[in-house]
Structure formats: C-alpha cells, structure tokens
Scaffold this motif. Structure first.
Motif, PDB file in Angstrom:
ATOM      1  N   MET A   7      86.099   3.704 -13.842  1.00 20.84           N
ATOM      2  CA  MET A   7      85.226   3.121 -14.854  1.00 20.84           C
ATOM      3  C   MET A   7      86.065   2.886 -16.098  1.00 20.84           C
ATOM      4  SD  MET A   7      81.949   2.637 -14.233  1.00 20.84           S
ATOM      5  CE  MET A   7      81.060   2.887 -15.773  1.00 20.84           C
ATOM      6  N   TYR A   8      85.849   1.740 -16.740  1.00 16.49           N
ATOM      7  CA  TYR A   8      86.571   1.419 -17.964  1.00 16.49           C
ATOM      8  C   TYR A   8      85.563   1.243 -19.096  1.00 16.49           C
ATOM      9  CZ  TYR A   8      90.872   0.904 -15.365  1.00 16.49           C
ATOM     10  OH  TYR A   8      91.984   1.159 -14.589  1.00 16.49           O
ATOM     11  N   PHE A   9      85.831   1.952 -20.194  1.00 12.21           N
ATOM     12  CA  PHE A   9      84.940   1.902 -21.341  1.00 12.21           C
ATOM     13  C   PHE A   9      85.658   1.331 -22.544  1.00 12.21           C
ATOM     14  CE2 PHE A   9      81.319   4.093 -19.688  1.00 12.21           C
ATOM     15  CZ  PHE A   9      81.805   4.974 -18.746  1.00 12.21           C
ATOM     16  N   CYS A  10      85.000   0.399 -23.178  1.00 12.38           N
ATOM     17  CA  CYS A  10      85.464  -0.131 -24.451  1.00 12.38           C
ATOM     18  C   CYS A  10      84.807   0.711 -25.549  1.00 12.38           C
ATOM     19  CB  CYS A  10      85.022  -1.594 -24.554  1.00 12.38           C
ATOM     20  SG  CYS A  10      85.450  -2.437 -26.078  1.00 12.38           S
ATOM     21  N   ALA A  11      85.525   0.978 -26.622  1.00 11.96           N
ATOM     22  CA  ALA A  11      84.969   1.818 -27.680  1.00 11.96           C
ATOM     23  C   ALA A  11      85.397   1.309 -29.050  1.00 11.96           C
ATOM     24  CB  ALA A  11      85.398   3.267 -27.502  1.00 11.96           C
ATOM     25  N   PHE A  12      84.513   1.538 -30.014  1.00 11.87           N
ATOM     26  CA  PHE A  12      84.718   1.095 -31.395  1.00 11.87           C
ATOM     27  C   PHE A  12      84.714   2.314 -32.317  1.00 11.87           C
ATOM     28  CE2 PHE A  12      84.027  -1.817 -34.994  1.00 11.87           C
ATOM     29  CZ  PHE A  12      83.459  -0.963 -35.923  1.00 11.87           C
ATOM     30  N   GLN A  13      85.616   2.295 -33.289  1.00 16.73           N
ATOM     31  CA  GLN A  13      85.614   3.339 -34.315  1.00 16.73           C
ATOM     32  C   GLN A  13      85.736   2.680 -35.667  1.00 16.73           C
ATOM     33  OE1 GLN A  13      88.825   6.186 -34.172  1.00 16.73           O
ATOM     34  NE2 GLN A  13      88.543   6.541 -36.340  1.00 16.73           N
ATOM     35  N   GLY A  14      84.752   2.918 -36.529  1.00 16.64           N
ATOM     36  CA  GLY A  14      84.784   2.355 -37.858  1.00 16.64           C
ATOM     37  C   GLY A  14      85.854   2.996 -38.715  1.00 16.64           C
ATOM     38  N   GLY A  15      86.388   2.272 -39.641  1.00 16.67           N
ATOM     39  CA  GLY A  15      87.463   2.802 -40.464  1.00 16.67           C
ATOM     40  C   GLY A  15      87.003   3.777 -41.524  1.00 16.67           C
ATOM     41  N   ASN A  16      85.687   3.813 -41.779  1.00 17.21           N
ATOM     42  CA  ASN A  16      85.173   4.677 -42.832  1.00 17.21           C
ATOM     43  C   ASN A  16      84.430   5.884 -42.285  1.00 17.21           C
ATOM     44  OD1 ASN A  16      86.089   2.887 -44.839  1.00 17.21           O
ATOM     45  ND2 ASN A  16      84.287   1.600 -44.506  1.00 17.21           N
ATOM     46  N   ASN A  17      84.637   6.188 -41.022  1.00 12.63           N
ATOM     47  CA  ASN A  17      83.950   7.316 -40.406  1.00 12.63           C
ATOM     48  C   ASN A  17      84.420   8.645 -40.979  1.00 12.63           C
ATOM     49  OD1 ASN A  17      82.177   6.145 -38.690  1.00 12.63           O
ATOM     50  ND2 ASN A  17      83.499   6.220 -36.900  1.00 12.63           N
ATOM     51  N   ALA A  18      83.492   9.549 -41.191  1.00 11.66           N
ATOM     52  CA  ALA A  18      83.853  10.946 -41.435  1.00 11.66           C
ATOM     53  C   ALA A  18      83.976  11.564 -40.061  1.00 11.66           C
ATOM     54  CB  ALA A  18      82.745  11.627 -42.217  1.00 11.66           C
ATOM     55  N   GLY A  19      85.184  11.864 -39.657  1.00  9.09           N
ATOM     56  CA  GLY A  19      85.401  12.198 -38.261  1.00  9.09           C
ATOM     57  C   GLY A  19      85.652  10.906 -37.498  1.00  9.09           C
ATOM     58  N   ASN A  20      86.149  11.000 -36.314  1.00  4.96           N
ATOM     59  CA  ASN A  20      86.515   9.808 -35.559  1.00  4.96           C
ATOM     60  C   ASN A  20      85.470   9.494 -34.504  1.00  4.96           C
ATOM     61  OD1 ASN A  20      88.842   9.378 -36.992  1.00  4.96           O
ATOM     62  ND2 ASN A  20      90.059  10.678 -35.664  1.00  4.96           N
ATOM     63  N   MET A  21      84.260   9.235 -34.934  1.00 10.75           N
ATOM     64  CA  MET A  21      83.186   8.986 -33.990  1.00 10.75           C
ATOM     65  C   MET A  21      83.382   7.640 -33.323  1.00 10.75           C
ATOM     66  SD  MET A  21      80.058  10.367 -36.271  1.00 10.75           S
ATOM     67  CE  MET A  21      80.763   9.661 -37.736  1.00 10.75           C
ATOM     68  N   LEU A  22      83.289   7.639 -32.021  1.00  5.50           N
ATOM     69  CA  LEU A  22      83.429   6.414 -31.239  1.00  5.50           C
ATOM     70  C   LEU A  22      82.068   5.945 -30.746  1.00  5.50           C
ATOM     71  CD1 LEU A  22      86.513   7.263 -28.990  1.00  5.50           C
ATOM     72  CD2 LEU A  22      86.474   5.946 -31.089  1.00  5.50           C
ATOM     73  N   THR A  23      81.873   4.635 -30.775  1.00  8.53           N
ATOM     74  CA  THR A  23      80.721   4.023 -30.135  1.00  8.53           C
ATOM     75  C   THR A  23      81.223   3.358 -28.857  1.00  8.53           C
ATOM     76  OG1 THR A  23      79.633   3.619 -32.254  1.00  8.53           O
ATOM     77  CG2 THR A  23      78.872   2.336 -30.360  1.00  8.53           C
ATOM     78  N   PHE A  24      80.637   3.742 -27.721  1.00  7.14           N
ATOM     79  CA  PHE A  24      81.110   3.263 -26.428  1.00  7.14           C
ATOM     80  C   PHE A  24      80.218   2.156 -25.875  1.00  7.14           C
ATOM     81  CE2 PHE A  24      84.458   6.165 -25.047  1.00  7.14           C
ATOM     82  CZ  PHE A  24      84.333   7.199 -25.952  1.00  7.14           C
ATOM     83  N   GLY A  25      80.842   1.260 -25.105  1.00  7.96           N
ATOM     84  CA  GLY A  25      80.091   0.311 -24.306  1.00  7.96           C
ATOM     85  C   GLY A  25      79.574   1.000 -23.055  1.00  7.96           C
ATOM     86  N   GLY A  26      78.807   0.254 -22.263  1.00  7.87           N
ATOM     87  CA  GLY A  26      78.191   0.825 -21.078  1.00  7.87           C
ATOM     88  C   GLY A  26      79.130   0.985 -19.898  1.00  7.87           C
TER      89      GLY A  26
END
Lengths: 111, 116
Positions: B89-108
């Motif tokens: 499985m391959y997941f694309c993920a986004f991390q905002g530059g202003n995050n407190a902590g490195n929270m990732l938002t993942f695709g499905g």
C-alpha cells in the motif's frame, strides 16, 4: 537512529474491557510522539500527539485517551472499548526534522 | 483543513515496468512538505520519498521519483523498474509548515501489485 517499540502486536478484547497500548522510543530524547489509527484498507488518522512529558493534544473526539508519563513512553488507553475502536494502531516519533518514524503497530480487534 | 486524495484504490504493474501513483491535496498554506509512505504486508510504514514545497526540483530516491506540480496541487509518485518487493500500500501524506509537531494528513492509499 531511533527505534520504536510497540506491543502487543495483536490484541483481541471484548467490548467494554479496558485497553492499554504502550510505545517506547530508544535512541533519541525529547521526541514528538504520535498515535495513529488505521481502519481496514484505509489511510491513517492522527489520534493524539505529544511534544513533551504530560503534554497531550487530541485530534479527534473519541473513546480513547493518551498519556506520556516519561519522555520516551507514550500510552494509549481506554476505560471501555467499543466495537468501533477496532483497527491498526501505530505509534510514531520524530525530532522535529520532518521525518516521522513508525513503530510496527498493534492490530486491535474488539469483539 | 488540509485534505489528501488518492484517486486510485488499486493498481498493478508488470515487473520491470514503470507505474505512476496519483495524489492531489488541498491547502491554503504556501510552505509545506509532502511524503510518500510504503506499507508492505508487514504493515510497517516506510518513508519512500519527501518533497519540500519551496523546492521546484522534484525529489528522487533511486527508482522512486515524484512529479510535484505546486500550482495544480499534485504530487504523483513514479516507480521505475518495478520489483516484486514494491508490492504494498502506498500513502501520500501532507504536513503543513506551521504545525506544532509534525502531524501528517494521509490519503486513503493505493494498493500496488507488481506482477511477475
């Protein structure tokens, strides 16, 4: 480099029972720590993150809680499990350098 | 809030051929990071490649490369000379530059099968 230990690998629990999943990190200090959940065939959802001891942020309202009693220990808990808590739980850590490392995960089945 | 979309639930490719996995995202931020993660049957999440949004040059890691189109908010992954071990499985993920902590938002996720 850091190593993340997660246990157990699999867990089967009845509805209404308590939960405690533990994650410990080696090879780093003062990491950011995360709990993610992955539903079957789906992407990862961030549940909790911690930037320091005793500091917990929750991303979604739910039946779960998290604690960080020590710098490199992150615990996911529940007082009473629901069927919807089933899933694959991943602990992750980083040192603020945009590279996130994951543990091997715990498959939780609530029956 | 950021969203990440992977429009291909499943893909297959013949061994030694090239395959491209699609990812689009939505954000109002200008500075951010994008990732591709691989999850093999062992379920271990493995970082494949990382792209900083402020860099125009596409990231490359051996057989893996990305096509980053910032204006189109597109971040596709190209796997060249596919190998059986690329099945995952391959997941694309986004991390905002202003995050407190490195929270990732993942695709499905996209399930890739490499066929011999």
């Amino acid at each position: 480099s850091q190593t993340i230990h997660q246990w157990p690998a699999t867990l089967v629990q009845p509805v209404g029972s308590p939960l405690s999943l533990e994650c410990t990190v080696e090879g780093t200090s003062n990491p950011n720590l995360y709990w993610y959940r992955q539903a079957a065939g789906r992407g990862l959802q961030l549940l909790f993150y911690s930037v320091g001891i005793g500091q917990i942020s929750s991303e979604v309202p739910q039946n779960l809680s998290a604690s960080r009693p020590q710098d490199r220990q992150f615990i996911l808990s529940s007082k009473k499990l629901l069927l919807s808590d089933s899933g694959f739980y991943l602990c992750a850590c980083d040192q603020g350098n945009e590279k996130l490392f994951f543990g091997s995960g715990t498959q939780l089945s609530v029956l | 809030a950021q969203t990440v979309t992977q429009s291909q639930p499943e893909m297959s490719v013949q061994e030694a051929e090239t395959v491209t996995l699609s990812c689009t995202y939505d954000t109002s931020e200008n500075n951010y990071y994008l990732f591709w993660y691989k999850q093999p049957p062992s379920r271990q999440m493995i970082l494949v490649i990382r792209q900083e949004a402020y860099k125009q040059q596409n990231a490359t890691e051996n057989r893996f490369s990305v096509n980053f189109q910032k204006a189109a908010k597109s971040f596709s992954l190209k796997i060249s000379d596919s190998q059986l071990g690329d099945t995952a499985m391959y997941f694309c993920a986004f991390q905002g530059g202003n995050n407190a902590g490195n929270m990732l938002t993942f695709g499905g996720g996209t399930r890739l099968m490499v066929k011999p």
